[in-house]
Scaffold this active site. Sequence first.
Site, PDB file in Angstrom:
ATOM      1  CG  ASP A  25      -1.596  -1.168   1.595  1.00 51.76           C
ATOM      2  OD1 ASP A  25      -1.514  -2.145   0.848  1.00 51.76           O
ATOM      3  OD2 ASP A  25      -2.261  -1.162   2.634  1.00 51.76           O
ATOM      4  CD  GLU A 204      -7.015  -5.214   3.898  1.00 53.37           C
ATOM      5  OE1 GLU A 204      -6.419  -5.947   4.695  1.00 53.37           O
ATOM      6  OE2 GLU A 204      -6.729  -5.178   2.693  1.00 53.37           O
TER       7      GLU A 204
HETATM    8  C1  FRU Z   1      -3.928  -3.586   2.682  1.00 61.79           C
HETATM    9  C2  FRU Z   1      -3.301  -4.059   3.980  1.00 61.79           C
HETATM   10  C3  FRU Z   1      -3.682  -3.126   5.106  1.00 61.79           C
HETATM   11  C4  FRU Z   1      -2.557  -3.338   6.089  1.00 61.79           C
HETATM   12  C5  FRU Z   1      -1.374  -3.541   5.182  1.00 61.79           C
HETATM   13  C6  FRU Z   1      -0.347  -4.491   5.726  1.00 61.79           C
HETATM   14  O1  FRU Z   1      -3.271  -4.037   1.551  1.00 61.79           O
HETATM   15  O2  FRU Z   1      -3.706  -5.395   4.255  1.00 61.79           O
HETATM   16  O3  FRU Z   1      -4.946  -3.347   5.641  1.00 61.79           O
HETATM   17  O4  FRU Z   1      -2.374  -2.232   6.936  1.00 61.79           O
HETATM   18  O5  FRU Z   1      -1.877  -4.034   3.953  1.00 61.79           O
HETATM   19  O6  FRU Z   1       0.789  -4.496   4.922  1.00 61.79           O
END
Ligand code: FRU
Length: 496
Positions: A25, A204
């Site tokens: 992300d 998320e």
């Molecule tokens: C989204 C996610 C978020 C989390 C991160 C962990 O892709 O699953 O929810 O904070 O990636 O790397």
Amino acid sequence: MSTINYREKYRPQFHFTPPAKWMNDPNGMVYFEGEYHLFYQHHPDGTTWGPMHWGHAISTDLIHWEHRPIALKPDENGAIFSGSAVVDWEDTSGFFSGKPGLVAIFTHADQYPDSNRPRQRQSLAYSTDKGRTWLLYEGNPVLCDEQILDFRDPKVFWHADSQRWILVLAAGDRVHIYTSPNLKEWKFASEFGANEGSHDGVWECPDLIELPVEGQENASKWVMIVSIGDNPEFQEGSRTQYFVGHFDGQAFTNDDSPETVLWLDHGRDNYAGVTWSDANRTDNGKLFIGWMSNWKYANLTPTDSWRSAMTLPRLLALRSVRDGIRLVQKPVTDVQKLRQQTQLWEEASVSPGQNLLSDIHGDTYEIECELVIGNASEIGFKLRRSEHEETVVAYNAITQSLFIDRSVSGEKAFHEAFGCRHDVALQTENGRLKLHLFVDQSSVEVFANDGEIAITDQIFPDSQSTGLELYVHGGSAKVISLSLHVLKSIYSVAMA
Ligand code: FRU
């Protein structure tokens, strides 16, 4: 001066990638003192997901990025999951002796003592030197909930009307909203989404933004963006939905019926995207970037020294269309400065068996075109083409849908869901279709009808697959105009 030229196989030439190792992300995007900051979920010791850090890069134009040292690394409170950053202009936090400074709000992820139960708590870090170094707040964590297992990805913004900070975060398969005067103490305000939109996966990376409605002076709406995680039951994998509605400082209400599902992108590879804080742009939209991958196969894509790229930065706005008010997106105009050679076709007819673009070969380019579909049943492009490979982006006039077909686009054996075709309904007006395409070493981004539909997909073609075809089936069509811009690499000028 860095002399790395980033020419490895599949390395994008105008999309952001980490210099090495794993990325997911985008995080903490904030604009401050002339610089765009992009942090990202990063595993610096491997090319698959692992203990999360925040990688960091800075840009003045959103296209050329200067890689910076890792900004945040796992500590006694756990790994550093996704989150956001803001400019604390009035020093509400007290971190900056009355001056403005940067505050990052992120999820600390570890486990409850003496158990394997995951624990996700929100923490702060701050920077007094324009994001170069970060100090962890000694009062961390600042926001916890012992009941909810998935409790993460805080996105914070200053709400001028109520003169407070607002934080949205993913709590299971819904969004929780909190308020604060100082970024340190958070009060629960409301919950959104229990029965709204898609619940095909865990929620998320939410974002809540106010956007103007095109062509309506002083009209704006609030948009809640929510990414939903991969679920083995759905071949689409992880994807991002949005809701259009109203925010009163406490609660978000959805204008559409609860069962309406709106996808931000109709491709497979645009996930966990959120917007920049404090991006003062004359375009008056909100600047968005997404992770150009999908949890379904993100750990398996066939790159060597690094894994994953970001989408192009995009400007978001709202447009009133037949079904209601909907999100539109366009690549930032800054990309135009990569154009190095343009060829233009105008008023050309296209018939079955002909290829207007038979002389063209390329792997890094942009196409803008306006087409009259005429009596063709299908019209579109075959990109990154060779005898055995092609990626098709086309419009089917019979089903009235735009599609991308990457089933023979190149390497795909790394996951059974990768080689696929996906379609999205798109109605044309007066038989006219506008397409704006970006082709890089391992991706295609499609914007149709001035940003009404976006499709973002990774592809992994052979470096020899450089052919390009404009084709029609079933009848002839017309090109009103077609511009093909060869794009230069962002690495073609050595960066300081
Ligand atoms: C989204 C996610 C978020 C989390 C991160 C962990 O892709 O699953 O929810 O904070 O990636 O790397």
